[in-house]
Design a protein around this motif. Structure first.
Motif, PDB file in Angstrom:
ATOM      1  N   LYS A  77       8.967  -2.336   1.285  1.00  0.00           N
ATOM      2  CA  LYS A  77       7.755  -1.468   0.788  1.00  0.00           C
ATOM      3  C   LYS A  77       7.361  -0.783   1.776  1.00  0.00           C
ATOM      4  O   LYS A  77       6.655   0.394   1.693  1.00  0.00           O
ATOM      5  CB  LYS A  77       6.826  -2.054  -0.044  1.00  0.00           C
ATOM      6  CG  LYS A  77       7.281  -2.965  -1.300  1.00  0.00           C
ATOM      7  CD  LYS A  77       6.322  -3.732  -1.934  1.00  0.00           C
ATOM      8  CE  LYS A  77       6.608  -4.608  -3.171  1.00  0.00           C
ATOM      9  NZ  LYS A  77       5.634  -5.239  -3.703  1.00  0.00           N
ATOM     10  N   VAL A  78       7.316  -1.166   3.128  1.00  0.00           N
ATOM     11  CA  VAL A  78       6.702  -0.366   4.111  1.00  0.00           C
ATOM     12  C   VAL A  78       7.788  -0.496   5.532  1.00  0.00           C
ATOM     13  O   VAL A  78       8.421  -1.453   5.715  1.00  0.00           O
ATOM     14  CB  VAL A  78       5.471  -1.093   4.555  1.00  0.00           C
ATOM     15  CG1 VAL A  78       4.812  -0.495   5.944  1.00  0.00           C
ATOM     16  CG2 VAL A  78       4.509  -1.302   3.390  1.00  0.00           C
ATOM     17  N   ILE A 101       4.671   3.659   7.294  1.00  0.00           N
ATOM     18  CA  ILE A 101       4.976   4.493   6.258  1.00  0.00           C
ATOM     19  C   ILE A 101       5.329   3.913   4.873  1.00  0.00           C
ATOM     20  O   ILE A 101       5.987   2.586   4.857  1.00  0.00           O
ATOM     21  CB  ILE A 101       5.881   5.441   6.846  1.00  0.00           C
ATOM     22  CG1 ILE A 101       5.678   6.349   7.890  1.00  0.00           C
ATOM     23  CG2 ILE A 101       6.509   6.596   5.470  1.00  0.00           C
ATOM     24  CD1 ILE A 101       6.647   7.121   8.479  1.00  0.00           C
ATOM     25  N   LYS A 102       4.597   4.227   3.713  1.00  0.00           N
ATOM     26  CA  LYS A 102       5.280   3.583   2.709  1.00  0.00           C
ATOM     27  C   LYS A 102       6.404   4.213   2.193  1.00  0.00           C
ATOM     28  O   LYS A 102       6.707   5.272   2.315  1.00  0.00           O
ATOM     29  CB  LYS A 102       4.106   3.897   1.407  1.00  0.00           C
ATOM     30  CG  LYS A 102       4.445   3.323   0.104  1.00  0.00           C
ATOM     31  CD  LYS A 102       3.207   3.695  -0.881  1.00  0.00           C
ATOM     32  CE  LYS A 102       3.234   3.069  -2.394  1.00  0.00           C
ATOM     33  NZ  LYS A 102       2.209   3.388  -3.104  1.00  0.00           N
ATOM     34  N   VAL A 103       7.406   3.477   1.430  1.00  0.00           N
ATOM     35  CA  VAL A 103       8.794   3.705   1.265  1.00  0.00           C
ATOM     36  C   VAL A 103       8.804   4.197  -0.297  1.00  0.00           C
ATOM     37  O   VAL A 103       8.456   3.506  -1.166  1.00  0.00           O
ATOM     38  CB  VAL A 103       9.777   2.330   1.456  1.00  0.00           C
ATOM     39  CG1 VAL A 103      10.984   2.851   0.900  1.00  0.00           C
ATOM     40  CG2 VAL A 103       9.782   1.995   2.677  1.00  0.00           C
ATOM     41  N   ILE A 163      -1.542  -3.741   4.582  1.00  0.00           N
ATOM     42  CA  ILE A 163      -0.442  -3.008   4.984  1.00  0.00           C
ATOM     43  C   ILE A 163       0.850  -3.988   4.659  1.00  0.00           C
ATOM     44  O   ILE A 163       2.044  -3.262   4.382  1.00  0.00           O
ATOM     45  CB  ILE A 163      -0.491  -2.763   6.423  1.00  0.00           C
ATOM     46  CG1 ILE A 163      -1.560  -1.477   6.711  1.00  0.00           C
ATOM     47  CG2 ILE A 163       1.021  -2.392   7.021  1.00  0.00           C
ATOM     48  CD1 ILE A 163      -1.858  -1.528   8.074  1.00  0.00           C
ATOM     49  N   VAL A 164       0.846  -5.107   4.920  1.00  0.00           N
ATOM     50  CA  VAL A 164       2.168  -6.083   4.585  1.00  0.00           C
ATOM     51  C   VAL A 164       2.453  -6.032   3.296  1.00  0.00           C
ATOM     52  O   VAL A 164       3.567  -6.063   3.068  1.00  0.00           O
ATOM     53  CB  VAL A 164       1.794  -7.485   5.094  1.00  0.00           C
ATOM     54  CG1 VAL A 164       2.686  -8.482   4.711  1.00  0.00           C
ATOM     55  CG2 VAL A 164       1.535  -7.428   6.592  1.00  0.00           C
ATOM     56  N   ASN A 181      -4.373   0.276  -1.875  1.00  0.00           N
ATOM     57  CA  ASN A 181      -5.289   1.323  -0.960  1.00  0.00           C
ATOM     58  C   ASN A 181      -4.465   1.340   0.436  1.00  0.00           C
ATOM     59  O   ASN A 181      -5.066   1.589   1.513  1.00  0.00           O
ATOM     60  CB  ASN A 181      -6.738   0.523  -0.500  1.00  0.00           C
ATOM     61  CG  ASN A 181      -7.550   0.443  -1.971  1.00  0.00           C
ATOM     62  OD1 ASN A 181      -7.508   1.281  -2.734  1.00  0.00           O
ATOM     63  ND2 ASN A 181      -8.084  -1.002  -2.047  1.00  0.00           N
ATOM     64  N   PHE A 182      -3.065   1.287   0.149  1.00  0.00           N
ATOM     65  CA  PHE A 182      -2.313   1.332   1.521  1.00  0.00           C
ATOM     66  C   PHE A 182      -2.557   2.815   2.182  1.00  0.00           C
ATOM     67  O   PHE A 182      -2.701   2.861   3.454  1.00  0.00           O
ATOM     68  CB  PHE A 182      -0.794   1.168   1.267  1.00  0.00           C
ATOM     69  CG  PHE A 182       0.252   1.424   2.226  1.00  0.00           C
ATOM     70  CD1 PHE A 182       0.497   0.448   3.212  1.00  0.00           C
ATOM     71  CD2 PHE A 182       0.511   2.584   2.814  1.00  0.00           C
ATOM     72  CE1 PHE A 182       1.304   0.468   4.170  1.00  0.00           C
ATOM     73  CE2 PHE A 182       1.344   2.960   3.583  1.00  0.00           C
ATOM     74  CZ  PHE A 182       1.930   1.744   4.532  1.00  0.00           C
TER      75      PHE A 182
END
Length: 257
Positions: free
Chosen positions: A97-98, A132-134, A203-204, A209-210
């Protein structure tokens, strides 16, 4: 005998009841104001100490909850792998996801669109790194600027080390080191993120709220790896450095952090 009428006699000074004789009223007002300020500061200090004490308990409780959650996830992965092996199959993990992207090249002979994408990704300098969010849009952007960056999937240890060692927050457009949980709470408190552990967890897990969490984090300024990066013009699968390296990004971050 001479008259005493010509001698200057001082005028009688009226003294307000409850005041000290001989002390000007302005001095008394100043003392009163200073006493009021001191009392307000003392009250504010007590309130702050009480809040910190209460919040410290909450932070420890959240950290324990997150640690338990991370352990449970690892145990689940091990269990699913064993079950798949027992059934003579194989376990396929979830899609990441990240990702963490690091810029490795400068701006020579760069297309304007590629330069704009790097600006949007906040990778303006060599050895800058960002989370970065995928999704489809970000993957297309990363592939467009692949010759200038390397990226992969960070693990929990990598995220913690980056934030705790090189974490800086954006507070009123200033780059402030994350030396206190109060800095995180000041900006992200409205998202129920009150400490660094909350930030790591957001974040993980790529929480709701990323975006706010990553925008709060200043792009990481990593060190150049010892010995430098060789063959930066080649893709990673060709023996170079550019492009996706999946989980092997963690090894590179260890060297640069």
């Amino acid at each position: 005998a001479r008259s005493l009428a010509h001698l200057p006699f001082p005028a009688l000074v009226s003294i307000r009841p409850g005041t000290m004789a001989g002390v000007p009223e302005s001095v008394l007002k100043k003392r009163k104001r200073a006493e009021d300020w001191a009392a307000k500061r003392a009250d504010a200090s007590k309130a702050k100490q009480l809040k910190v004490k209460t919040q410290r308990k909450e932070v420890f409780k959240r950290a324990e909850t997150y640690a338990k959650e991370y352990r449970q996830q690892e145990c689940d992965k091990v269990r699913l792998r064993r079950e798949a092996k027992k059934a003579k199959g194989f376990y396929v993990e979830d899609e990441p996801k990240v990702v963490f992207a690091i810029r490795i090249r400068g701006i020579n002979d760069m297309h304007p669109k590629s330069r704009k994408i790097l600006q949007l990704l906040r990778l303006r300098q060599i050895h800058n790194g960002v989370f970065i969010k995928v999704n489809k849009a970000t993957i297309n952007m990363l592939r467009r600027v692949e010759p200038y960056i390397t990226w992969g999937t960070p693990n929990l240890k990598t995220v913690k080390e980056l934030i705790y060692k090189r974490g800086y927050g954006k507070v009123n457009k200033d780059r402030i080191p994350l030396t206190d949980n109060a800095i995180v709470e000041q900006v992200l408190g409205k998202y129920n993120i009150i400490c660094v552990e909350d930030l790591v967890h957001e974040i993980v897990t790529c929480g709701p709220n990323f975006k706010a969490a990553t925008n709060f984090l200043w792009p990481f300024k990593l060190s150049a790896p010892r010995g430098g990066l060789d063959k930066k013009r080649l893709h990673f699968i060709e023996g170079g450095q550019a492009g996706s390296r999946e989980h092997l990004i963690n090894n590179l971050i260890r060297v640069m952090n």
